[in-house]
Design an enzyme around this catalytic site. Structure first.
Site, PDB file in Angstrom:
ATOM      1  N   HIS A  46       0.845  -1.194   0.000  1.00  0.00           N
ATOM      2  CA  HIS A  46       0.000   0.000   0.000  1.00  0.00           C
ATOM      3  C   HIS A  46       0.877   1.240   0.000  1.00  0.00           C
ATOM      4  CE1 HIS A  46      -3.903  -1.923   1.770  1.00  0.00           C
ATOM      5  NE2 HIS A  46      -3.346  -2.681   0.840  1.00  0.00           N
ATOM      6  N   GLU A  48       0.870   3.883   1.831  1.00  0.00           N
ATOM      7  CA  GLU A  48       1.337   4.301   3.154  1.00  0.00           C
ATOM      8  C   GLU A  48       2.506   3.450   3.634  1.00  0.00           C
ATOM      9  OE1 GLU A  48      -3.287   4.586   3.419  1.00  0.00           O
ATOM     10  OE2 GLU A  48      -1.794   3.435   2.293  1.00  0.00           O
ATOM     11  N   CYS A  76      -6.198   2.097   5.795  1.00  0.00           N
ATOM     12  CA  CYS A  76      -6.823   0.845   6.230  1.00  0.00           C
ATOM     13  C   CYS A  76      -6.216   0.445   7.578  1.00  0.00           C
ATOM     14  CB  CYS A  76      -6.588  -0.247   5.185  1.00  0.00           C
ATOM     15  SG  CYS A  76      -4.869  -0.825   5.097  1.00  0.00           S
ATOM     16  N   CYS A  79      -2.346  -0.113   7.423  1.00  0.00           N
ATOM     17  CA  CYS A  79      -1.585   1.139   7.289  1.00  0.00           C
ATOM     18  C   CYS A  79      -1.722   2.014   8.528  1.00  0.00           C
ATOM     19  CB  CYS A  79      -2.023   1.883   6.033  1.00  0.00           C
ATOM     20  SG  CYS A  79      -1.651   0.941   4.534  1.00  0.00           S
TER      21      CYS A  79
END
Length: 150
Positions: A46, A48, A76, A79
């Site tokens: 991801h 992040e 999410c 993260c």
């Protein structure tokens, strides 16, 4: 946030969900990331997570105590958890994620009093621009699905 949006647009090239993140310390970008889940075939890739890894490598530190992450979409749970572990000071995000968001949508991991660190959160920055990226991406996927069933 404009830099995070630029990162999000890079994800589109790989067919990834357009999420981008940058981490800023003392007015300088120390980490960048964009979703690379499809490119790397890695569910943890991801924006992040990549930005945190980039920032800690830049700083040669595991803590990002005075840093701010700008991300186009509400983090999410994975993260958000990584952000707490990295001790980020602040997260600024564009659009909420009603399906997986871990600030206010499904959970509030970023400010859970049971955890050893809490993060200041500023939601809704450049919300329309961030939402448009997501909408256009998923609209194009729906269009592709329609064409493949015709």
């Amino acid at each position: 946030m404009k830099e995070a949006i630029k990162e999000a647009k890079k994800a589109l090239i790989n067919g990834d969900v357009p999420v981008g993140a940058v981490i800023v310390l003392d007015g300088k970008i120390i980490g960048r990331g964009y979703n690379q889940v499809e490119l790397l075939k890695d569910p943890t890739a991801h924006a992040e997570m990549i930005a945190i890894t980039s920032a800690t490598a830049t700083m040669q530190e595991k803590w990002l105590r005075d840093a701010t992450m700008y991300v186009t979409v509400e983090p999410c749970s994975m993260c958000a958890g990584a952000s707490v572990l990295a001790r980020l000071k602040r997260i600024v995000y564009g659009v909420t994620d009603v399906k997986t968001g871990a600030h206010s949508s499904l959970f509030n991991l970023l400010n859970d009093p049971r955890l050893n660190h809490r993060i200041e959160v500023v939601p809704g920055i450049m919300k329309d621009e961030c939402a448009a990226l997501m909408y256009d991406f998923f609209e194009s996927l729906r269009d592709q699905d329609k064409k493949s069933t015709e």
